[in-house]
Write a protein that holds these residues in place. Structure first.
Motif, PDB file in Angstrom:
ATOM      1  N   ALA A  93       4.484 -18.608  16.815  1.00  0.00           N
ATOM      2  CA  ALA A  93       3.147 -18.036  16.732  1.00  0.00           C
ATOM      3  C   ALA A  93       2.833 -18.119  15.464  1.00  0.00           C
ATOM      4  CB  ALA A  93       2.795 -16.822  17.343  1.00  0.00           C
TER       5      ALA A  93
ATOM      6  N   HIS B 197       0.038 -19.290   3.675  1.00  0.00           N
ATOM      7  CA  HIS B 197       1.188 -18.655   3.304  1.00  0.00           C
ATOM      8  C   HIS B 197       2.301 -19.308   2.904  1.00  0.00           C
ATOM      9  CE1 HIS B 197       4.255 -15.508   3.549  1.00  0.00           C
ATOM     10  NE2 HIS B 197       4.921 -16.299   4.531  1.00  0.00           N
TER      11      HIS B 197
ATOM     12  N   ASP C  53       4.076 -19.843  -0.730  1.00  0.00           N
ATOM     13  CA  ASP C  53       5.694 -19.695  -1.001  1.00  0.00           C
ATOM     14  C   ASP C  53       6.278 -21.196  -1.480  1.00  0.00           C
ATOM     15  OD1 ASP C  53       5.375 -17.129   0.001  1.00  0.00           O
ATOM     16  OD2 ASP C  53       6.609 -17.536   2.123  1.00  0.00           O
TER      17      ASP C  53
ATOM     18  N   GLN D 162      -1.528 -10.126   3.343  1.00  0.00           N
ATOM     19  CA  GLN D 162      -0.527 -10.609   4.131  1.00  0.00           C
ATOM     20  C   GLN D 162       0.063 -11.779   3.842  1.00  0.00           C
ATOM     21  OE1 GLN D 162      -2.592 -11.855   7.720  1.00  0.00           O
ATOM     22  NE2 GLN D 162      -1.137 -11.765   9.114  1.00  0.00           N
TER      23      GLN D 162
ATOM     24  N   GLY E 160       2.463 -11.279   0.648  1.00  0.00           N
ATOM     25  CA  GLY E 160       3.579 -10.280   0.801  1.00  0.00           C
ATOM     26  C   GLY E 160       3.314  -8.811   0.139  1.00  0.00           C
TER      27      GLY E 160
ATOM     28  N   GLN F 209      -3.885  -3.014  -1.684  1.00  0.00           N
ATOM     29  CA  GLN F 209      -4.039  -2.135  -2.973  1.00  0.00           C
ATOM     30  C   GLN F 209      -3.574  -3.148  -4.121  1.00  0.00           C
ATOM     31  OE1 GLN F 209      -2.483  -0.353  -0.411  1.00  0.00           O
ATOM     32  NE2 GLN F 209      -4.569  -0.198   0.285  1.00  0.00           N
TER      33      GLN F 209
ATOM     34  N   ALA G 220      -5.789  -6.026  -4.788  1.00  0.00           N
ATOM     35  CA  ALA G 220      -7.167  -5.666  -5.480  1.00  0.00           C
ATOM     36  C   ALA G 220      -6.811  -5.584  -6.910  1.00  0.00           C
ATOM     37  CB  ALA G 220      -7.566  -4.468  -4.929  1.00  0.00           C
TER      38      ALA G 220
ATOM     39  N   PHE H 148      -6.131  -8.791  -8.483  1.00  0.00           N
ATOM     40  CA  PHE H 148      -7.228  -9.747  -8.210  1.00  0.00           C
ATOM     41  C   PHE H 148      -8.242  -9.378  -9.619  1.00  0.00           C
ATOM     42  CE2 PHE H 148     -11.891 -10.332  -6.752  1.00  0.00           C
ATOM     43  CZ  PHE H 148     -11.736 -11.839  -6.792  1.00  0.00           C
ATOM     44  N   SER H 149      -8.331  -7.952  -9.724  1.00  0.00           N
ATOM     45  CA  SER H 149      -9.026  -7.612 -10.915  1.00  0.00           C
ATOM     46  C   SER H 149      -8.290  -7.997 -12.266  1.00  0.00           C
ATOM     47  CB  SER H 149      -9.005  -6.051 -11.013  1.00  0.00           C
ATOM     48  OG  SER H 149      -9.532  -5.524 -11.926  1.00  0.00           O
TER      49      SER H 149
ATOM     50  N   LYS I  73      -8.921 -11.785 -12.833  1.00  0.00           N
ATOM     51  CA  LYS I  73     -10.221 -12.147 -13.119  1.00  0.00           C
ATOM     52  C   LYS I  73     -10.275 -12.073 -14.580  1.00  0.00           C
ATOM     53  CE  LYS I  73     -14.030 -11.660 -10.609  1.00  0.00           C
ATOM     54  NZ  LYS I  73     -15.060 -11.202  -9.591  1.00  0.00           N
TER      55      LYS I  73
ATOM     56  N   LEU J 125     -14.123  -6.428  -9.319  1.00  0.00           N
ATOM     57  CA  LEU J 125     -13.832  -6.071  -7.796  1.00  0.00           C
ATOM     58  C   LEU J 125     -15.311  -5.973  -7.300  1.00  0.00           C
ATOM     59  CD1 LEU J 125     -11.082  -3.668  -7.899  1.00  0.00           C
ATOM     60  CD2 LEU J 125     -11.038  -5.870  -7.881  1.00  0.00           C
TER      61      LEU J 125
ATOM     62  N   HIS K 129     -16.860  -7.927  -4.137  1.00  0.00           N
ATOM     63  CA  HIS K 129     -16.006  -8.345  -2.991  1.00  0.00           C
ATOM     64  C   HIS K 129     -15.778  -6.845  -2.286  1.00  0.00           C
ATOM     65  CE1 HIS K 129     -14.821 -12.183  -4.224  1.00  0.00           C
ATOM     66  NE2 HIS K 129     -14.911 -11.993  -5.718  1.00  0.00           N
TER      67      HIS K 129
ATOM     68  N   LEU L 111     -14.256  -4.181  -2.959  1.00  0.00           N
ATOM     69  CA  LEU L 111     -13.197  -3.817  -3.009  1.00  0.00           C
ATOM     70  C   LEU L 111     -13.175  -2.448  -3.699  1.00  0.00           C
ATOM     71  CD1 LEU L 111     -11.190  -6.949  -3.958  1.00  0.00           C
ATOM     72  CD2 LEU L 111     -10.914  -5.805  -1.785  1.00  0.00           C
TER      73      LEU L 111
ATOM     74  N   SER M 156       5.351 -12.077  17.156  1.00  0.00           N
ATOM     75  CA  SER M 156       4.603 -10.813  17.125  1.00  0.00           C
ATOM     76  C   SER M 156       5.079  -9.903  17.957  1.00  0.00           C
ATOM     77  CB  SER M 156       3.077 -11.363  17.612  1.00  0.00           C
ATOM     78  OG  SER M 156       2.416 -12.224  17.047  1.00  0.00           O
TER      79      SER M 156
ATOM     80  N   GLN N  30      -4.330   3.747   3.668  1.00  0.00           N
ATOM     81  CA  GLN N  30      -4.160   2.468   2.927  1.00  0.00           C
ATOM     82  C   GLN N  30      -3.205   2.533   1.851  1.00  0.00           C
ATOM     83  OE1 GLN N  30      -8.388   1.126   2.037  1.00  0.00           O
ATOM     84  NE2 GLN N  30      -8.228  -0.096   3.900  1.00  0.00           N
ATOM     85  N   GLN N  31      -3.213   3.679   1.072  1.00  0.00           N
ATOM     86  CA  GLN N  31      -2.428   3.781   0.050  1.00  0.00           C
ATOM     87  C   GLN N  31      -1.011   4.320   0.279  1.00  0.00           C
ATOM     88  OE1 GLN N  31      -5.470   5.388   0.036  1.00  0.00           O
ATOM     89  NE2 GLN N  31      -6.398   3.508  -0.692  1.00  0.00           N
TER      90      GLN N  31
ATOM     91  N   ASN O 241      -1.141   1.358   5.288  1.00  0.00           N
ATOM     92  CA  ASN O 241      -1.332   0.536   6.435  1.00  0.00           C
ATOM     93  C   ASN O 241      -0.784   0.197   7.369  1.00  0.00           C
ATOM     94  OD1 ASN O 241      -4.234  -0.031   5.582  1.00  0.00           O
ATOM     95  ND2 ASN O 241      -3.311  -1.257   3.745  1.00  0.00           N
TER      96      ASN O 241
ATOM     97  N   PHE P   2       4.515  -1.482   4.958  1.00  0.00           N
ATOM     98  CA  PHE P   2       4.841  -1.752   3.492  1.00  0.00           C
ATOM     99  C   PHE P   2       5.238  -0.701   2.560  1.00  0.00           C
ATOM    100  CE2 PHE P   2       3.496  -2.699  -0.898  1.00  0.00           C
ATOM    101  CZ  PHE P   2       3.871  -4.045  -0.939  1.00  0.00           C
TER     102      PHE P   2
ATOM    103  N   ASP Q 123       7.393  -2.325  -2.790  1.00  0.00           N
ATOM    104  CA  ASP Q 123       6.856  -3.678  -2.774  1.00  0.00           C
ATOM    105  C   ASP Q 123       7.035  -4.601  -1.787  1.00  0.00           C
ATOM    106  OD1 ASP Q 123       9.136  -4.096  -3.955  1.00  0.00           O
ATOM    107  OD2 ASP Q 123       8.557  -4.981  -5.671  1.00  0.00           O
TER     108      ASP Q 123
ATOM    109  N   TRP R 226       7.757  -5.305   2.469  1.00  0.00           N
ATOM    110  CA  TRP R 226       7.579  -4.945   3.808  1.00  0.00           C
ATOM    111  C   TRP R 226       9.123  -4.723   4.681  1.00  0.00           C
ATOM    112  CZ3 TRP R 226       2.856  -4.285   6.286  1.00  0.00           C
ATOM    113  CH2 TRP R 226       1.836  -4.861   5.584  1.00  0.00           C
TER     114      TRP R 226
ATOM    115  N   GLY S 290       9.750 -14.788   6.719  1.00  0.00           N
ATOM    116  CA  GLY S 290       8.479 -15.340   6.906  1.00  0.00           C
ATOM    117  C   GLY S 290       7.560 -14.301   6.750  1.00  0.00           C
ATOM    118  N   MET S 291       6.312 -14.294   7.418  1.00  0.00           N
ATOM    119  CA  MET S 291       5.273 -13.273   7.282  1.00  0.00           C
ATOM    120  C   MET S 291       5.820 -12.016   7.801  1.00  0.00           C
ATOM    121  SD  MET S 291       2.125 -15.586   7.744  1.00  0.00           S
ATOM    122  CE  MET S 291       1.024 -14.556   7.588  1.00  0.00           C
TER     123      MET S 291
ATOM    124  N   PHE T 203       5.941  -8.556   9.317  1.00  0.00           N
ATOM    125  CA  PHE T 203       5.162  -7.394   9.513  1.00  0.00           C
ATOM    126  C   PHE T 203       6.167  -6.704  10.430  1.00  0.00           C
ATOM    127  CE2 PHE T 203       2.108 -10.123   7.963  1.00  0.00           C
ATOM    128  CZ  PHE T 203       1.328  -9.206   7.046  1.00  0.00           C
TER     129      PHE T 203
END
Lengths: 195, 550
Positions: free
Chosen positions: A63, A80, A84, A158, A161, A165, A168, A171-172, A175, B25, B28, B30, B186, B470-471, B492, B508, B515, B517, B538-539, B541
């Motif tokens: 998947a 993704h 990588d 995602q 990885g 937060q 974000a 990103f800040s 920029k 930000l 966006h 954010l 999944s 989220q934190q 999260n 995470f 830092d 997962w 991989g990804m 989660f």
């Protein structure tokens, strides 16, 4: 004995469905990889590698590359993998000097539409390219995914990885650095960018 | 810089430095609401920051233009797939060489017939899987109690990653004991029962069973399950399958498989045909399987909503009862006690366990927005219903409304007669944690963090209530609401498991730098990590974890 016509695991993407996926995503991935690498030949190589990885995943029945899989998940999966691949290539590049057969601007100029501000745009693109080259690769990835490809911070997290937060913050920072680098570039004499 | 990229000559003021990280930000979404408000107030008075904001907007537009479609030379699909084509050609040549060198006695022996699943059927299956909800509260609470005092060295942590790797880790060190590929992706939360680990993914419709001691695969079978794991009770795995006949009519079958070898014990159709069924919930309790199904007469007939009770031993139908809810297009909450089956749709319904007769129904929490699978909880003669609109408590005997807590926030956890839930702050749901007296609804304490954070989900254990944000995670004293500790681990993430004064979480924040997962165990008393095992494929989660004795 399996029951006839009963609920079964999702089937891998067919060749036709996979080809459609390639057709729909190759443009975005191409621009994303080029933004990270800055070399047309290497960009095309990694694009082929990305789709090769995807094809292997399809063969494993992984998947989201299955019939009925969500298109947006497939898109994230591809970005993704491309990210990588690009990060690995950039790490290798630190060790091996890369000499492109093409000059970036010369190759890409041919594809640019004819406009009144053509020269300005070339200068602007060149300045942006150099400014991007001054950033950390992962910061560039973050910028391209959010600004150019329209992914959310959570989706970008995602793919990279990271936590949302961290993305974000990245990103800040990216920029701000890009703007600083661009300002410095815009005031400097233009030269073909190299990474 | 050209055109709109020109910068203002306005000089930054003393307050501008604080807003520098926020400006990139701003466009966006954010920023936190408080940051957004502060920034807007600052922008109203600061020409420098307005110019900076415009410069960022210009920069983004320039970036988009730089990489817009058409900015690069067009690609041919054949070129993008060049390596794949090469590989396919190579494989084809190798296959031809193999076939040429082997004398085939049996034409295509060993090639399994390809299973054909209609597109509509597959989509329906996905829909059914998405709708399926499992309420295993009772059995999972039982597991928690049984293992709450077990030394960590005697516990094993099981978790899957989204690439389908199932891992068993030592609960005391995090060392990987074994890992296995589930063949699905999944991967949902593993379930452990009688020395067998079951993994099933809602999107794959496949359940796999592994020996918990060494990870060897016992069996694997197509069986629809919830994304929170297979429903396993007393060595029997319950699930469903979907069949489509030649006319395109679909039927759901409830199935029971023997856990030790995957043998089908029984299978029974749910609902009348032709129907477009949606399986909304199931529950196994005291030898009875309860299944809630939405049925629509094809092609556009009205949808009706039924509750079925089957004998768990042989699938014999005990009773069927229609739920008078007009809209069946959503999940339901389902819970069972000794006398009644409770269903929450928009109202709360109570049915007799013996014959399915409707005993009472009562208005649910207002502003019905769809029920969460865990929305119905039972404790000490009270049925609690949590919804986006708040929490309501009813007397189980007659449906009398005892109290309502009408603040938005869907998370709920109940322990020792106290209801822990979330509440809204400044119209933002989930920003506060509250504790309510389970009998009266009286507010016992309320906690709002200094920095806005949304708590979801909540987990209670070891004298603390843990909110996932989220934190990271925040732990409060369950009795007083006093903050005990907070950690960046688990941001999260999934709901942690609290056992033996330890929190186990797949999320995470793993690794020494928080830092990665992966899986982490923390001390419940101070939140310090005991061990951390990042996962790297991989990804990655991680699923919610299951912790069970060896």
């Amino acid at each position: 004995m399996p029951e006839p016509n009963c609920l079964a695991p999702p089937q891998p993407l067919t060749r036709a469905a996979f080809t459609t996926l390639v057709e729909r995503s190759q443009g975005d991935l191409h621009r994303f990889l080029y933004g990270l690498l800055g070399h047309p030949e290497q960009t095309r190589d990694l694009l082929q590698d990305t789709f090769y990885d995807a094809w292997r995943a399809v063969q494993r029945g992984a998947a989201p590359l299955v019939m009925g899989g969500a298109p947006e998940e497939m898109r994230r999966w591809l970005f993704h993998v491309a990210h990588d691949r690009a990060m690995m290539a950039l790490r290798r590049r630190r060790l091996i000097s890369w000499v492109s057969l093409d000059e970036r601007v010369a190759v890409e100029d041919a594809a640019l539409p004819s406009r009144a501000s053509f020269e300005d745009q070339i200068a602007e693109h060149a300045a942006l390219d150099v400014a991007l080259a001054a950033l950390r690769p992962k910061d560039v990835s973050c910028l391209l995914l959010i600004v150019v490809q329209g992914f959310t911070a959570a989706e970008t997290a995602q793919m990279l990885g990271d936590s949302p937060q961290a993305v974000a913050k990245r990103f800040s920072r990216a920029k701000r650095r890009l703007l600083d680098a661009y300002r410095a570039q815009a005031e400097a004499p233009q030269e073909p960018p190299r990474r | 810089m050209t055109t709109s990229g020109s910068f203002s000559d306005a000089r930054p003021g003393p307050a501008c430095a604080a807003f520098e990280p926020l400006l990139p930000l701003a466009s966006h979404g954010l920023l936190k609401p408080a940051e957004e408000r502060r920034l807007q107030a600052h922008l109203a008075d600061c020409a420098h920051c307005r110019a900076e904001l415009a410069a960022y907007d210009w920069l983004e537009a320039a970036l988009r233009q730089r990489f817009e479609p058409g900015a690069l030379a067009p690609l041919q699909t054949e070129e993008s797939m060049h390596k794949i084509t090469q590989e396919l050609d190579r494989e084809s040549r190798a296959e031809q060489q193999r076939e040429a060198s082997v004398t085939r006695l049996h034409p295509r022996a060993g090639v399994r017939p390809r299973r054909v699943v209609s597109w509509v059927g597959a989509m329906a299956a996905v829909l059914v899987i998405a709708l399926l909800t499992t309420a295993l509260v009772a059995s999972r609470l039982k597991l928690t109690n049984n293992t709450s005092a077990v030394p960590l060295a005697q516990l094993t942590v099981y978790g899957t990653s989204d690439l389908g790797t199932l891992r068993a880790l030592r609960a005391d060190t995090g060392q990987v004991i074994w890992q296995a590929q589930t063949g699905t992706t999944s991967g949902g939360k593993p379930v452990v029962d009688h020395g067998i680990v079951y993994v099933g993914a809602g999107s794959s419709g496949q359940v796999s069973a592994f020996r918990s001691s060494n990870g060897s695969l016992l069996w694997s079978a197509p069986l629809g399950v919830t994304d929170r794991g297979p429903l396993v009770v007393g060595g029997v795995v319950y699930g469903y399958s979907l069949t489509t006949d030649a006319a395109g009519n679909q039927t759901i079958f409830v199935k029971a498989l023997r856990g030790s070898d995957g043998t089908q014990l029984w299978k029974t159709p749910v609902g009348s045909t032709p129907v477009a069924p949606g399986l909304l919930g199931e529950f196994v309790s005291d030898g009875v399987v309860y299944v809630a199904v939405a049925e629509s007469a094809l092609p556009t007939g009205p949808t009706q909503f039924f509750l079925y009770a089957y004998q768990a031993s042989d699938g014999h139908l005990l009773w069927r009862s229609q739920v008078t809810h007009p809209d069946s297009g959503s999940k339901i909450g389902l819970a069972v006690d000794q006398q009644r089956v409770y269903v929450y749709v928009d109202r709360v319904y109570a049915y007799s366990r013996s014959d399915g007769s409707l005993l009472w129904n009562s208005q649910g929490p207002s502003a019905y927005l769809g029920a969460d699978p865990n929305s119905v909880s039972l404790q000490q003669g009270i049925v609690y219903v949590a919804a986006a609109a708040g929490v309501s408590a009813y007397q189980t005997s007659d449906g009398h409304l005892l109290w309502q807590f009408a603040e938005q926030g869907q998370a709920i956890s109940i322990a020792n007669g106290v209801v822990y839930t979330t509440a809204q702050v400044s119209r933002a749901p989930g920003r506060a944690m509250v504790a309510l007296d389970g009998k009266t609804g009286k507010l016992l304490w309320r906690y709002e963090p200094a920095q806005p954070a949304t708590f979801f989900p909540l987990v209670v254990g070891a004298g603390i209530v843990v909110g996932v944000t989220q934190q990271g995670m925040v732990a409060l004293d369950a009795a007083t609401g006093t903050p005990r500790w907070q950690t960046p681990v688990g941001s999260n993430g999934n709901a942690p498991v609290i056992l033996s004064d330890t929190l186990f979480v797949g999320a995470f924040g793993a690794g020494p730098q928080h830092d990665s997962w992966g899986y982490t165990a923390l001390s419940a008393s101070n939140g310090k990590p005991l061990w951390s095992t990042p996962i790297t494929e991989g990804m990655t989660f991680p699923s919610a974890l299951t912790v069970a004795p060896r």
